[in-house]
Scaffold this motif. Sequence first.
Motif, PDB file in Angstrom:
ATOM      1  N   VAL A 215       0.833  -1.206   0.000  1.00  0.00           N
ATOM      2  CA  VAL A 215       0.000   0.000   0.000  1.00  0.00           C
ATOM      3  C   VAL A 215       0.865   1.252   0.000  1.00  0.00           C
ATOM      4  CG1 VAL A 215      -1.715   1.290   1.323  1.00  0.00           C
ATOM      5  CG2 VAL A 215      -1.906  -1.198   1.124  1.00  0.00           C
ATOM      6  N   ASN A 216       1.954   1.240   0.768  1.00  0.00           N
ATOM      7  CA  ASN A 216       2.793   2.431   0.876  1.00  0.00           C
ATOM      8  C   ASN A 216       3.510   2.740  -0.434  1.00  0.00           C
ATOM      9  OD1 ASN A 216       2.114   2.994   3.527  1.00  0.00           O
ATOM     10  ND2 ASN A 216       3.765   1.774   4.366  1.00  0.00           N
ATOM     11  N   VAL A 217       3.876   1.726  -1.187  1.00  0.00           N
ATOM     12  CA  VAL A 217       4.495   1.983  -2.488  1.00  0.00           C
ATOM     13  C   VAL A 217       3.496   2.680  -3.397  1.00  0.00           C
ATOM     14  CG1 VAL A 217       5.441   0.899  -4.557  1.00  0.00           C
ATOM     15  CG2 VAL A 217       6.163   0.101  -2.309  1.00  0.00           C
ATOM     16  N   ARG A 218       2.247   2.240  -3.373  1.00  0.00           N
ATOM     17  CA  ARG A 218       1.225   2.909  -4.175  1.00  0.00           C
ATOM     18  C   ARG A 218       0.957   4.322  -3.652  1.00  0.00           C
ATOM     19  NH1 ARG A 218      -0.030  -2.488  -3.883  1.00  0.00           N
ATOM     20  NH2 ARG A 218      -0.701  -3.517  -5.810  1.00  0.00           N
ATOM     21  N   SER A 219       0.942   4.462  -2.324  1.00  0.00           N
ATOM     22  CA  SER A 219       0.693   5.783  -1.745  1.00  0.00           C
ATOM     23  C   SER A 219       1.816   6.759  -2.068  1.00  0.00           C
ATOM     24  CB  SER A 219       0.521   5.665  -0.229  1.00  0.00           C
ATOM     25  OG  SER A 219      -0.599   4.870   0.103  1.00  0.00           O
ATOM     26  N   SER A 220       3.052   6.267  -2.103  1.00  0.00           N
ATOM     27  CA  SER A 220       4.175   7.151  -2.420  1.00  0.00           C
ATOM     28  C   SER A 220       4.065   7.703  -3.833  1.00  0.00           C
ATOM     29  CB  SER A 220       5.494   6.398  -2.243  1.00  0.00           C
ATOM     30  OG  SER A 220       5.561   5.266  -3.109  1.00  0.00           O
ATOM     31  N   LEU A 221       3.409   6.959  -4.717  1.00  0.00           N
ATOM     32  CA  LEU A 221       3.141   7.481  -6.062  1.00  0.00           C
ATOM     33  C   LEU A 221       2.219   8.689  -5.989  1.00  0.00           C
ATOM     34  CD1 LEU A 221       3.000   7.328  -9.186  1.00  0.00           C
ATOM     35  CD2 LEU A 221       1.160   5.656  -8.892  1.00  0.00           C
ATOM     36  N   VAL A 222       1.162   8.592  -5.179  1.00  0.00           N
ATOM     37  CA  VAL A 222       0.225   9.711  -5.042  1.00  0.00           C
ATOM     38  C   VAL A 222       0.896  10.893  -4.353  1.00  0.00           C
ATOM     39  CG1 VAL A 222      -2.010  10.403  -4.095  1.00  0.00           C
ATOM     40  CG2 VAL A 222      -1.693   8.086  -4.972  1.00  0.00           C
ATOM     41  N   LEU A 223       1.760  10.612  -3.377  1.00  0.00           N
ATOM     42  CA  LEU A 223       2.430  11.695  -2.672  1.00  0.00           C
ATOM     43  C   LEU A 223       3.325  12.495  -3.616  1.00  0.00           C
ATOM     44  CD1 LEU A 223       3.435   9.970   0.698  1.00  0.00           C
ATOM     45  CD2 LEU A 223       1.390  11.296   0.151  1.00  0.00           C
ATOM     46  N   PHE A 233       5.810  12.651  -9.108  1.00  0.00           N
ATOM     47  CA  PHE A 233       6.161  14.025  -9.473  1.00  0.00           C
ATOM     48  C   PHE A 233       6.366  14.151 -10.977  1.00  0.00           C
ATOM     49  CE2 PHE A 233       9.357  17.366 -10.152  1.00  0.00           C
ATOM     50  CZ  PHE A 233       8.711  18.448  -9.568  1.00  0.00           C
ATOM     51  N   LEU A 234       6.989  13.126 -11.597  1.00  0.00           N
ATOM     52  CA  LEU A 234       7.194  13.142 -13.043  1.00  0.00           C
ATOM     53  C   LEU A 234       5.868  13.053 -13.793  1.00  0.00           C
ATOM     54  CD1 LEU A 234      10.324  10.798 -13.327  1.00  0.00           C
ATOM     55  CD2 LEU A 234      10.255  13.307 -13.311  1.00  0.00           C
ATOM     56  N   ILE A 235       4.932  12.248 -13.269  1.00  0.00           N
ATOM     57  CA  ILE A 235       3.616  12.142 -13.910  1.00  0.00           C
ATOM     58  C   ILE A 235       2.892  13.478 -13.853  1.00  0.00           C
ATOM     59  CG2 ILE A 235       1.342  11.064 -13.705  1.00  0.00           C
ATOM     60  CD1 ILE A 235       2.702   8.519 -12.792  1.00  0.00           C
ATOM     61  N   ASN A 236       2.939  14.125 -12.709  1.00  0.00           N
ATOM     62  CA  ASN A 236       2.290  15.418 -12.567  1.00  0.00           C
ATOM     63  C   ASN A 236       2.929  16.452 -13.490  1.00  0.00           C
ATOM     64  OD1 ASN A 236       0.532  17.353 -11.468  1.00  0.00           O
ATOM     65  ND2 ASN A 236       2.043  17.954  -9.939  1.00  0.00           N
ATOM     66  N   GLN A 237       4.241  16.410 -13.600  1.00  0.00           N
ATOM     67  CA  GLN A 237       4.946  17.348 -14.466  1.00  0.00           C
ATOM     68  C   GLN A 237       4.582  17.123 -15.932  1.00  0.00           C
ATOM     69  OE1 GLN A 237       9.278  16.957 -14.649  1.00  0.00           O
ATOM     70  NE2 GLN A 237       9.471  19.173 -14.326  1.00  0.00           N
ATOM     71  N   PHE A 244       1.608  13.898 -22.897  1.00  0.00           N
ATOM     72  CA  PHE A 244       0.887  12.707 -22.468  1.00  0.00           C
ATOM     73  C   PHE A 244       1.599  11.421 -22.868  1.00  0.00           C
ATOM     74  CE2 PHE A 244      -2.569  15.933 -23.088  1.00  0.00           C
ATOM     75  CZ  PHE A 244      -2.773  16.166 -21.745  1.00  0.00           C
ATOM     76  N   ASP A 245       2.431  11.453 -23.900  1.00  0.00           N
ATOM     77  CA  ASP A 245       3.188  10.258 -24.254  1.00  0.00           C
ATOM     78  C   ASP A 245       4.231   9.956 -23.172  1.00  0.00           C
ATOM     79  OD1 ASP A 245       4.531  12.587 -24.831  1.00  0.00           O
ATOM     80  OD2 ASP A 245       5.500  11.817 -26.638  1.00  0.00           O
ATOM     81  N   GLU A 246       4.823  11.008 -22.595  1.00  0.00           N
ATOM     82  CA  GLU A 246       5.748  10.791 -21.484  1.00  0.00           C
ATOM     83  C   GLU A 246       4.991  10.300 -20.244  1.00  0.00           C
ATOM     84  OE1 GLU A 246       8.041  14.236 -20.700  1.00  0.00           O
ATOM     85  OE2 GLU A 246       8.861  14.398 -22.742  1.00  0.00           O
ATOM     86  N   THR A 249       4.431   6.656 -20.480  1.00  0.00           N
ATOM     87  CA  THR A 249       5.663   5.924 -20.182  1.00  0.00           C
ATOM     88  C   THR A 249       5.840   5.775 -18.673  1.00  0.00           C
ATOM     89  OG1 THR A 249       6.708   6.770 -22.187  1.00  0.00           O
ATOM     90  CG2 THR A 249       8.160   5.916 -20.465  1.00  0.00           C
ATOM     91  N   HIS A 250       5.624   6.854 -17.930  1.00  0.00           N
ATOM     92  CA  HIS A 250       5.747   6.793 -16.469  1.00  0.00           C
ATOM     93  C   HIS A 250       4.721   5.836 -15.868  1.00  0.00           C
ATOM     94  CE1 HIS A 250       8.541   9.947 -17.018  1.00  0.00           C
ATOM     95  NE2 HIS A 250       7.679  10.948 -17.070  1.00  0.00           N
ATOM     96  N   ILE A 251       3.514   5.829 -16.419  1.00  0.00           N
ATOM     97  CA  ILE A 251       2.476   4.944 -15.894  1.00  0.00           C
ATOM     98  C   ILE A 251       2.836   3.485 -16.142  1.00  0.00           C
ATOM     99  CG2 ILE A 251       0.075   4.232 -16.203  1.00  0.00           C
ATOM    100  CD1 ILE A 251      -0.651   7.127 -16.641  1.00  0.00           C
TER     101      ILE A 251
END
Length: 276
Positions: A215-223, A233-237, A244-246, A249-251
């Motif tokens: 759960v924490n690994v998934r939560s760290s993605l949201v954080l 942070f890279l997804i948000n950026q 959206f192609d980048e 890739t992150h997803i």
Amino acid sequence: MTTTAPDVRRVPVPPRRRDPRTLALAATVGVVLLVVHVIAWRTTEMSFATLLGGADGMAEFLTEAIPPDLSWAVLGPSLQGALVTLWIGLLGTTLSIPFALALALAAARGTAPGPVTYQAARGLLSFLRAVPDVVFALVFVTAVGLGPFPGVLALVLHNIGVMGKLWAEAVEDADPGPPTALRSAGAGRLQVAVHALLPSVTPQLVGLLLYRFDVNVRSSLVLGLVGAGGIGFLINQSIQLFRFDEMLTHILVVLLLIVAVDQLSALVRRRLGSDT
């Protein structure tokens, strides 16, 4: 000489009549649930027509995201961000272990020193669980700045509350035989906890710990979306820059990370199950 079996006829059982009060209660509950769902539907502005109307925008989004950008200029930072996300989840889990264990023993009826300590530990665990890790992350981001460090701190605090609660329940559900035997021999609460309770519930505690790590690994993605570092942070950026192609890739890298963590956790659980 033959004997004939007596003629046994089944007496018809009259159908049971339902209590009118039960029927009235069921009807009332059904009406209340229906009204609550109607209110929730209107409050959240649910509209399938709006969803269908946005199909063109979704199609345009997918067109811009597919195919993903797999160039090393994007994939390299993505893999590095995934590792940072993994380390945030790992530290957020392991650094909370001693605090969660201490509060779990204080919040379990069989090991709590007294009712005051029991209630205080329960209250603290409830508070840490009630505050979302994202809120903790926002607080620590304003305190120490952007980066993985506030994400680790946020996960540590929230995980203490969740894991302490789960561990306290596991300790309370333990076999009372060994603790009772030690108490009759004159052992104290700490000795009972260390030599009787913890050894008997260690597999359950480790299983819950691995679950929280997932759960924490998934939560760290949201954080990461709120500035706590990692691949989030890279997804948000990427979203803010309309790349959206980048983002895709992150997803995909996140998907590989989650699958790897799940497989590792399952392997450890199987080993623990075979050892016990």
